[in-house]
Design a protein around this motif. Structure first.
Motif, mmCIF file in Angstrom:
data_model
loop_
_atom_site.group_PDB
_atom_site.id
_atom_site.type_symbol
_atom_site.label_atom_id
_atom_site.label_comp_id
_atom_site.label_asym_id
_atom_site.label_seq_id
_atom_site.Cartn_x
_atom_site.Cartn_y
_atom_site.Cartn_z
ATOM 1 N N TYR A 43 0.927 -1.235 0.111
ATOM 2 C CA TYR A 43 -0.043 0.000 -0.001
ATOM 3 C C TYR A 43 1.119 1.251 -0.073
ATOM 4 O O TYR A 43 1.760 1.305 0.736
ATOM 5 C CB TYR A 43 -0.786 0.044 1.193
ATOM 6 C CG TYR A 43 -1.903 -0.776 1.121
ATOM 7 C CD1 TYR A 43 -3.159 -0.748 1.023
ATOM 8 C CD2 TYR A 43 -1.733 -2.411 1.817
ATOM 9 C CE1 TYR A 43 -4.203 -1.813 0.636
ATOM 10 C CE2 TYR A 43 -2.710 -3.397 1.598
ATOM 11 C CZ TYR A 43 -3.888 -3.235 1.256
ATOM 12 O OH TYR A 43 -4.751 -4.058 1.091
ATOM 13 N N SER A 44 0.442 2.310 -0.696
ATOM 14 C CA SER A 44 1.470 3.431 -0.862
ATOM 15 C C SER A 44 1.044 4.456 -0.077
ATOM 16 O O SER A 44 1.589 5.578 -0.113
ATOM 17 C CB SER A 44 1.631 3.819 -2.577
ATOM 18 O OG SER A 44 0.422 4.174 -3.136
ATOM 19 N N PHE A 45 -0.318 4.662 0.490
ATOM 20 C CA PHE A 45 -0.657 5.280 1.294
ATOM 21 C C PHE A 45 -0.306 4.867 2.641
ATOM 22 O O PHE A 45 -1.415 4.303 3.188
ATOM 23 C CB PHE A 45 -2.169 5.711 1.152
ATOM 24 C CG PHE A 45 -2.427 6.717 -0.101
ATOM 25 C CD1 PHE A 45 -1.922 8.021 -0.236
ATOM 26 C CD2 PHE A 45 -3.256 6.133 -1.060
ATOM 27 C CE1 PHE A 45 -2.262 8.844 -1.413
ATOM 28 C CE2 PHE A 45 -3.384 6.922 -2.117
ATOM 29 C CZ PHE A 45 -3.103 8.197 -2.319
ATOM 30 N N PHE A 46 0.768 5.198 3.080
ATOM 31 C CA PHE A 46 1.279 4.516 4.323
ATOM 32 C C PHE A 46 2.482 5.539 5.107
ATOM 33 O O PHE A 46 3.210 6.108 4.243
ATOM 34 C CB PHE A 46 2.070 3.187 3.791
ATOM 35 C CG PHE A 46 3.058 2.635 5.095
ATOM 36 C CD1 PHE A 46 2.570 2.160 6.278
ATOM 37 C CD2 PHE A 46 4.304 2.838 5.087
ATOM 38 C CE1 PHE A 46 3.574 1.820 7.195
ATOM 39 C CE2 PHE A 46 5.215 2.510 5.810
ATOM 40 C CZ PHE A 46 4.608 1.898 7.091
ATOM 41 N N ASN A 47 2.513 5.578 6.139
ATOM 42 C CA ASN A 47 3.543 6.425 6.709
ATOM 43 C C ASN A 47 3.338 5.927 8.234
ATOM 44 O O ASN A 47 2.544 5.571 8.929
ATOM 45 C CB ASN A 47 3.201 7.938 6.618
ATOM 46 C CG ASN A 47 4.621 8.623 6.328
ATOM 47 O OD1 ASN A 47 5.665 8.505 6.927
ATOM 48 N ND2 ASN A 47 4.776 9.578 5.130
ATOM 49 N N GLY A 48 4.530 6.540 8.946
ATOM 50 C CA GLY A 48 4.602 6.705 10.336
ATOM 51 C C GLY A 48 3.814 8.022 10.840
ATOM 52 O O GLY A 48 3.986 8.947 10.243
ATOM 53 N N VAL A 49 3.245 7.751 11.878
ATOM 54 C CA VAL A 49 2.476 9.162 12.230
ATOM 55 C C VAL A 49 2.682 9.601 13.900
ATOM 56 O O VAL A 49 2.299 10.708 14.102
ATOM 57 C CB VAL A 49 0.859 8.832 12.255
ATOM 58 C CG1 VAL A 49 0.663 8.581 10.809
ATOM 59 C CG2 VAL A 49 0.401 7.708 13.183
ATOM 60 N N ALA A 50 3.513 8.697 14.731
ATOM 61 C CA ALA A 50 4.052 9.228 16.048
ATOM 62 C C ALA A 50 5.033 8.218 16.469
ATOM 63 O O ALA A 50 5.374 7.209 15.681
ATOM 64 C CB ALA A 50 2.664 8.860 16.848
ATOM 65 N N ASP A 51 5.673 8.484 17.428
ATOM 66 C CA ASP A 51 7.172 7.901 17.810
ATOM 67 C C ASP A 51 7.109 7.277 19.256
ATOM 68 O O ASP A 51 7.844 6.377 19.563
ATOM 69 C CB ASP A 51 8.136 8.625 17.478
ATOM 70 C CG ASP A 51 8.466 9.708 18.216
ATOM 71 O OD1 ASP A 51 7.617 10.048 18.752
ATOM 72 O OD2 ASP A 51 9.644 10.103 18.362
ATOM 73 N N ASP A 52 6.005 7.783 19.890
ATOM 74 C CA ASP A 52 6.075 7.422 21.597
ATOM 75 C C ASP A 52 4.537 7.416 21.958
ATOM 76 O O ASP A 52 4.045 8.396 22.352
ATOM 77 C CB ASP A 52 6.887 8.371 22.260
ATOM 78 C CG ASP A 52 6.996 8.030 23.759
ATOM 79 O OD1 ASP A 52 6.734 6.621 23.955
ATOM 80 O OD2 ASP A 52 7.589 8.653 24.779
ATOM 81 N N PRO A 53 3.800 6.258 21.931
ATOM 82 C CA PRO A 53 4.274 4.977 21.170
ATOM 83 C C PRO A 53 4.291 5.030 19.768
ATOM 84 O O PRO A 53 3.901 5.968 19.073
ATOM 85 C CB PRO A 53 3.459 3.843 21.969
ATOM 86 C CG PRO A 53 2.201 4.768 21.822
ATOM 87 C CD PRO A 53 2.335 6.076 22.298
ATOM 88 N N PRO A 54 5.241 4.120 19.084
ATOM 89 C CA PRO A 54 5.443 4.251 17.619
ATOM 90 C C PRO A 54 3.947 3.830 16.953
ATOM 91 O O PRO A 54 3.563 2.973 17.192
ATOM 92 C CB PRO A 54 6.558 3.506 17.360
ATOM 93 C CG PRO A 54 6.548 2.393 18.408
ATOM 94 C CD PRO A 54 6.293 3.241 20.004
ATOM 95 N N MET A 55 3.445 4.694 16.063
ATOM 96 C CA MET A 55 2.358 4.334 15.403
ATOM 97 C C MET A 55 2.398 4.540 14.048
ATOM 98 O O MET A 55 3.238 5.635 13.377
ATOM 99 C CB MET A 55 1.144 5.572 15.847
ATOM 100 C CG MET A 55 0.950 5.395 17.621
ATOM 101 S SD MET A 55 -0.025 4.009 17.782
ATOM 102 C CE MET A 55 -1.514 4.582 17.160
#
Length: 202
Positions: A43-55
């Motif tokens: 899936y190309s609509f993907f990303n990290g959105v937070a780091d603590d906790p990692p999401m």
């Protein structure tokens, strides 16, 4: 040029939106059916959105081709509450492309693409063992978007990194060249990086 999505035709042969919001990381989403069959799809609509906790998030659009039902990844996540995300390296581009085909729910994309199922530590869904890094995730929230898209938010509960990509204490992406999606049929791979200090940083 200027156009208003949903109100005006942009007049181009293809929608330029995906080419504007680019490059986009590829989330190689792996899940299990309730009966234990593995499913794998990019899936190309993907990303990290937070780091603590990692999401992380990924978005799936529409239903399966030829069937009025959600795509297998979303169906399986709804049933099991978990999934894995594997990062696509340049070396895995052909396998990733093979796994993007439209297959029946009981077909195993790992077998089709010649990939190895990695053994998870927290969730039950396997990850791509050949991938440079993979994330084990628990479903946090599902959000319905306008137009029939669904955004899935997952909390990362386990991280796998292949040791050969950790150099001098950092994850060196140039050793595996993560792939990203551009617009149309175009892709990119990271082969060069550079560093910038923020104002005031030394």
């Amino acid at each position: 040029m200027f156009y208003r999505p949903g109100h005006e035709d942009h007049g181009l042969p293809h929608n330029p939106f995906k080419a504007i919001v680019a490059p986009r990381p590829i989330g190689w989403i792996s899940t299990l059916t309730p009966n234990g069959t593995a499913n794998l799809a990019p899936y190309s609509f993907f990303n990290g959105v937070a780091d603590d906790p990692p999401m992380v998030m990924y978005s799936t659009t529409g239903s399966k081709i030829g069937r009025d039902e959600a795509k297998d990844s979303l169906t399986n996540i709804r049933a099991t509450g978990e999934f894995c995300v594997s990062i696509v390296s340049r070396a895995l581009q052909d396998a990733m492309n093979l796994s993007s085909g439209h297959y029946a729910p009981d077909e195993d994309e790992y077998v089709i693409a010649g990939l190895t199922k990695g053994t998870p530590s927290v969730v039950k869904a396997p990850f791509v063992a050949e991938a440079p890094a993979s994330l084990e995730c628990k479903l946090f929230k599902e959000i319905e978007l306008p137009g029939g898209a669904t955004m899935v938010l997952g909390e990362v509960v386990g991280v796998h990194i292949r040791d050969e990509h950790i150099i001098d204490g950092i994850l060196d992406v140039t050793t595996y060249q993560p792939m990203a999606r551009l617009g149309y049929r175009d892709y990119a791979a990271v082969s060069e990086t550079f560093a910038l200090n923020r104002p005031g940083q030394k």
